[in-house]
Design an enzyme around this catalytic site. Structure first.
Site, PDB file in Angstrom:
ATOM      1  CG  HIS A 116      -1.739  -1.357   1.188  1.00 47.99           C
ATOM      2  ND1 HIS A 116      -2.681  -1.727   0.246  1.00 47.99           N
ATOM      3  CD2 HIS A 116      -1.618  -2.423   2.024  1.00 47.99           C
ATOM      4  CE1 HIS A 116      -3.125  -2.947   0.520  1.00 47.99           C
ATOM      5  NE2 HIS A 116      -2.490  -3.389   1.582  1.00 47.99           N
ATOM      6  CD  GLU A 153      -1.899  -3.797   4.944  1.00 45.52           C
ATOM      7  OE1 GLU A 153      -1.336  -4.755   4.386  1.00 45.52           O
ATOM      8  OE2 GLU A 153      -3.098  -3.493   4.758  1.00 45.52           O
ATOM      9  CG  HIS A 208       0.752  -6.870   2.325  1.00 46.79           C
ATOM     10  ND1 HIS A 208      -0.085  -5.884   1.863  1.00 46.79           N
ATOM     11  CD2 HIS A 208       1.545  -7.222   1.273  1.00 46.79           C
ATOM     12  CE1 HIS A 208       0.170  -5.643   0.576  1.00 46.79           C
ATOM     13  NE2 HIS A 208       1.167  -6.438   0.206  1.00 46.79           N
ATOM     14  CD  GLU A 290      -1.584 -10.094   4.447  1.00 47.16           C
ATOM     15  OE1 GLU A 290      -1.530  -9.216   5.327  1.00 47.16           O
ATOM     16  OE2 GLU A 290      -2.111  -9.916   3.338  1.00 47.16           O
TER      17      GLU A 290
END
Length: 326
Positions: A116, A153, A208, A290
């Site tokens: 992101h 995030e 992430h 993640e």
């Protein structure tokens, strides 16, 4: 990363595996990984959807305990990119690395992909447009997720990525970023893949944190499926990417003490997917990690801790080092 976004469809709920995982921490990853962990201990090769609200500034790290560990994150630059709606930037422009030091990874190129972008929420039209990921079309990017308190995030991924850069550069690697907070939005998932390809990276890791339901805890590493469709052909990198992912999973457990996800991956900490543009379009070994679930209060307490983020950076980095040293 929330499962609702450019790279994920919602997974089927899974029964919690927390109990068995606690009892059998040695079996957190596939059996073959146990051997690698023993090798790491003996040889020392282990050196090495969302809210747009701004969260707390990253905290400083605790003193590292690993031979490869080092302090903290570099400062973020602020600039605008020349991306225009309707097309990805014509040429990948990764953030440049400082000159590599001498070390066991001298000559190796690592691309870190911080998931992101802190500014994505200001550019809805740009990040919502569709891009070709080989198997289908998905949004360019998303804002990512956040903790309930507003720590995003995008902040998390940049902080961990910068800590990783310090560790890996000390091992002699040339480190490149897909973005370092220096773009006004993006890059899109297809461009993120092209940046790693253009760098001829020896390893690419996309960092992430998840945005799943409260009570869902733990990390998982996402591996590319064998995809051959449109512009995507992951067949040459499936085996090497699995090797990279397994080593990262094992070293992440060792450094952070975190257990594999209790809601996806059947307790292995490994998930194979074919719907991620960042993996589908990669021609070099690449995985996603993640690191935890930002929407669970216990995981969020870890993810917002500077000391824990240093451990996470060290675990991921040591997995990369182990993979590259063979």
């Amino acid at each position: 990363m929330s499962y609702v976004g450019p790279d994920f469809d919602p997974p089927q709920p899974r029964r919690s595996l927390r109990g068995p995982l606690t009892v059998a921490i040695a079996a957190l990853v596939p059996g073959a990984l146990a051997g690698w962990l023993v090798w790491q201990a003996v040889d020392g090769g282990g050196s090495g959807g969302g809210s747009g609200k701004a969260g707390a500034a990253p905290t400083s790290a605790s003193a590292p305990t690993s031979p490869t560990a080092s302090a903290s994150a570099s400062a973020s630059a602020s600039a605008t990119d020349d991306g225009k709606p309707g097309a990805s930037s014509p040429a990948p422009t990764p953030s440049s690395s400082r000159p590599a030091a001498s070390g066991p990874l001298k000559g190796k190129v690592v691309v870190i992909d911080p998931g992101h972008n802190p500014h994505n929420f200001q550019h809805a039209s740009e990040i919502n447009r569709k891009v070709d990921i080989g198997t289908n079309w998905k949004e360019c990017d998303t804002t990512g997720t956040s903790t309930n308190a507003g720590y995003t995030e995008a902040q998390f991924t940049l902080d961990v990525a910068r800590r990783m850069r310090t560790i890996l550069e000390q091992q002699g690697a040339t480190v490149k970023f897909t973005q370092d907070g220096d773009r006004s939005w993006g890059p899109c998932v297809d461009e993120r893949a092209r940046i790693g390809n253009a760098a001829h990276a020896d390893a690419v890791v996309s960092v992430h944190a998840d945005g799943s339901a409260a009570g869902n805890r733990g990390f998982h590493v996402i591996l590319p499926a064998a995809v051959h469709a449109g512009a995507a052909d992951t067949r040459p990198i499936v085996t090497s990417s699995r090797g990279l992912g397994e080593r990262i999973a094992g070293l992440f457990v060792r450094e952070t003490g975190s257990a594999p996800s209790n809601y996806i991956g059947d307790g292995t900490g490994l998930v194979v997917r074919k719907d991620l543009g960042g993996l589908n379009l990669s021609t070099v070994p690449k995985v996603f990690i993640e690191c935890g679930n930002m929407r669970d209060s216990k995981d969020a307490a870890l993810l917002t801790s500077g000391a824990w983020r240093q451990k996470a950076a060290r675990g991921i980095s040591e997995g990369i080092v182990s993979f590259l040293r063979g």
